[in-house]
Design a protein around this motif. Sequence first.
Motif, PDB file in Angstrom:
ATOM      1  N   LEU B 193       0.583  -1.497   0.255  1.00 20.23           N
ATOM      2  CA  LEU B 193       0.214   0.405  -0.238  1.00 20.23           C
ATOM      3  C   LEU B 193       0.679   2.143   0.088  1.00 20.23           C
ATOM      4  N   TYR B 194       2.367   1.045   0.759  1.00 15.78           N
ATOM      5  CA  TYR B 194       2.485   1.918   0.245  1.00 15.78           C
ATOM      6  C   TYR B 194       3.309   2.361  -0.597  1.00 15.78           C
ATOM      7  N   LEU B 195       4.050   1.696  -1.064  1.00 16.19           N
ATOM      8  CA  LEU B 195       4.184   1.477  -2.932  1.00 16.19           C
ATOM      9  C   LEU B 195       3.593   2.500  -3.612  1.00 16.19           C
ATOM     10  N   PHE B 196       1.707   1.433  -3.253  1.00 14.94           N
ATOM     11  CA  PHE B 196       1.098   2.258  -3.510  1.00 14.94           C
ATOM     12  C   PHE B 196       0.784   4.207  -4.211  1.00 14.94           C
ATOM     13  N   ALA B 197       0.685   4.227  -2.976  1.00 15.17           N
ATOM     14  CA  ALA B 197       0.797   5.981  -2.647  1.00 15.17           C
ATOM     15  C   ALA B 197       2.153   6.720  -2.770  1.00 15.17           C
ATOM     16  N   ILE B 198       3.220   5.886  -3.396  1.00 19.23           N
ATOM     17  CA  ILE B 198       4.095   6.346  -3.450  1.00 19.23           C
ATOM     18  C   ILE B 198       3.892   6.570  -5.277  1.00 19.23           C
ATOM     19  N   TRP B 199       3.497   5.256  -5.484  1.00 21.77           N
ATOM     20  CA  TRP B 199       3.428   5.846  -7.462  1.00 21.77           C
ATOM     21  C   TRP B 199       2.600   6.227  -7.821  1.00 21.77           C
ATOM     22  N   MET B 200       1.638   6.421  -7.034  1.00 24.37           N
ATOM     23  CA  MET B 200      -0.151   6.902  -7.033  1.00 24.37           C
ATOM     24  C   MET B 200       1.028   8.646  -7.016  1.00 24.37           C
ATOM     25  N   ALA B 201       1.901   9.442  -6.012  1.00 25.18           N
ATOM     26  CA  ALA B 201       1.972  10.812  -5.896  1.00 25.18           C
ATOM     27  C   ALA B 201       2.909  10.787  -7.343  1.00 25.18           C
ATOM     28  N   ILE B 202       3.530  10.306  -7.903  1.00 28.24           N
ATOM     29  CA  ILE B 202       4.884   9.974  -9.473  1.00 28.24           C
ATOM     30  C   ILE B 202       3.315  10.577 -10.514  1.00 28.24           C
ATOM     31  N   ARG B 203       2.502   9.294 -10.687  1.00 27.21           N
ATOM     32  CA  ARG B 203       1.314  10.278 -11.454  1.00 27.21           C
ATOM     33  C   ARG B 203       0.668  10.970 -11.704  1.00 27.21           C
ATOM     34  N   LEU B 204       0.236  10.942 -10.211  1.00 24.20           N
ATOM     35  CA  LEU B 204      -0.502  12.864 -10.071  1.00 24.20           C
ATOM     36  C   LEU B 204       0.211  13.732 -10.759  1.00 24.20           C
ATOM     37  N   ARG B 205       1.095  14.165 -10.465  1.00 19.31           N
ATOM     38  CA  ARG B 205       2.344  14.975 -10.880  1.00 19.31           C
ATOM     39  C   ARG B 205       2.582  15.064 -12.732  1.00 19.31           C
ATOM     40  N   LEU B 206       2.703  13.436 -12.761  1.00 17.03           N
ATOM     41  CA  LEU B 206       2.680  13.576 -14.311  1.00 17.03           C
ATOM     42  C   LEU B 206       1.558  14.243 -14.654  1.00 17.03           C
ATOM     43  N   LEU B 207       0.430  13.578 -14.243  1.00 18.30           N
ATOM     44  CA  LEU B 207      -0.827  13.629 -14.860  1.00 18.30           C
ATOM     45  C   LEU B 207      -1.144  15.464 -14.543  1.00 18.30           C
ATOM     46  N   ARG B 208      -0.534  16.041 -13.625  1.00 18.90           N
ATOM     47  CA  ARG B 208      -1.467  17.528 -13.358  1.00 18.90           C
ATOM     48  C   ARG B 208      -0.430  18.217 -14.591  1.00 18.90           C
ATOM     49  N   ALA B 209       1.226  17.774 -14.674  1.00 18.16           N
ATOM     50  CA  ALA B 209       1.887  18.381 -15.561  1.00 18.16           C
ATOM     51  C   ALA B 209       1.703  18.097 -17.006  1.00 18.16           C
ATOM     52  N   GLU B 210       0.453  16.929 -17.196  1.00 16.30           N
ATOM     53  CA  GLU B 210       0.450  16.964 -18.838  1.00 16.30           C
ATOM     54  C   GLU B 210      -0.861  18.072 -18.797  1.00 16.30           C
ATOM     55  N   ALA B 211      -1.429  17.947 -17.950  1.00 19.20           N
ATOM     56  CA  ALA B 211      -3.299  19.350 -17.893  1.00 19.20           C
ATOM     57  C   ALA B 211      -2.294  19.964 -18.085  1.00 19.20           C
TER      58      ALA B 211
END
Lengths: 74, 229
Positions: B193-211
Motif C-alpha cells: 500500500l505504501y508502494l501504491f501511495a508513492i506511485w500515485m504521487a508520481i502519476r498524479l504529478r505527471l498527469l497534472r504537468a500533462e494537463a
Amino acid sequence: MTMSAVERMYLLFLFLAYAALMVVMFGFMGRMLRKGRDLEREVERLQAELGERAAPKAPPAVTPTVPGREVGHS
Amino acid sequence: MTKRDWWMWPFLPVMWIACYLNFLWSPDDAQLGPSQRIFYFHMGAATVVLVAYTITLVSSIAYLVTRRLSWDRWAAASAEIGTVFTAMVLVSGILWGRAAWGVWWTWDPRLTTTVILWVIFAGYLLLREWSDNPERRALYSAVVAILAYVDVPIDYMAVRWWNSIHPVVITSQGIAMAPRMIVAMFVSMAALLYLFAIWMAIRLRLLRAEAGLADIKNRLFLAMQELEG
C-alpha cells in the motif's frame, strides 16, 4: 514438508535479491518524484508567464502600451 | 528526491522488513512448503487492487458531481496502478496455483472474475486514449469506471458464492493461518500500500504537468490565431 539447508540458503539469496531490487526501485521512484515536481514547477512557471503576456486582449491601437493620447481623443 | 518528499524515505526499510518476514521469518506451510511465501505478496497486491479501484470509483463519482478534472486525474492514476497490480495478482496466483494445484490455470470463479476485472480496467484505460477532449474523456471514463467497479465485490465474494478451489483466508471465524504468517501478510499489505501511495504521487504529478502543458498549448494556439486574424 521441511526444507534442506541448501533450500534455506536459496531463500536467503532470494531475500537478498529482493532487498537489492527494492534499493533500485527506491532510487528510481525518488528520481521520478523529483523530476515530476521539477516538471510541475516548470509548467506552472510557463503558465504564469504566458498568462502575463496574454493579459492585454485588446489590440495595441485601442490600448497603447506606450503612454500617450488615446484614439479618438481630441 | 526533495525534502518535501520526506514521507517516501521509510519505504526502503519497510520493504526490507516485509521481504525479511516473507522469505526468512515466517514458517513454511505444512503442505505447500516454501511456495506458500508467494502468498504474502499475492495477498498484498490484491489489497492494493481493492483500494486502487475503490479510489477510481470514488473519484469518478466525485467528478460526475463536481465536474472538476482533478478528480478525473485521481481516477485515471489509480486505475492505471490498479491494473498493474491486478496483473501482479494474476501472475503470482498462476505461480502459486502451479505449486498448489499442479496446473497453471483453471477457470475457477475467483480466477475468472479476476481476469475479467483486469480486462475491464484495461478497456477503461484504452477508452481514455480515444478522446482528446478532457471533459468528454472524463465523463465517459467516469461512467465506465462506475460500471466496471461492479466486478470488484463479485470478485471478492466469488469464493463464497460459488464452488471454488481458491482458498479463503479471512473467514467469519478469523484468519486461518499461523500467527507468524498473519504478521507477514499484514506487513506485506502495508508495504505494498505504501508502494501504491508513492506511485500515485508520481502519476498524479505527471498527469497534472500533462494537463498544464495541454493548457499552454491551447493558449499558444489561441494567441497564434489572434495574431493571424
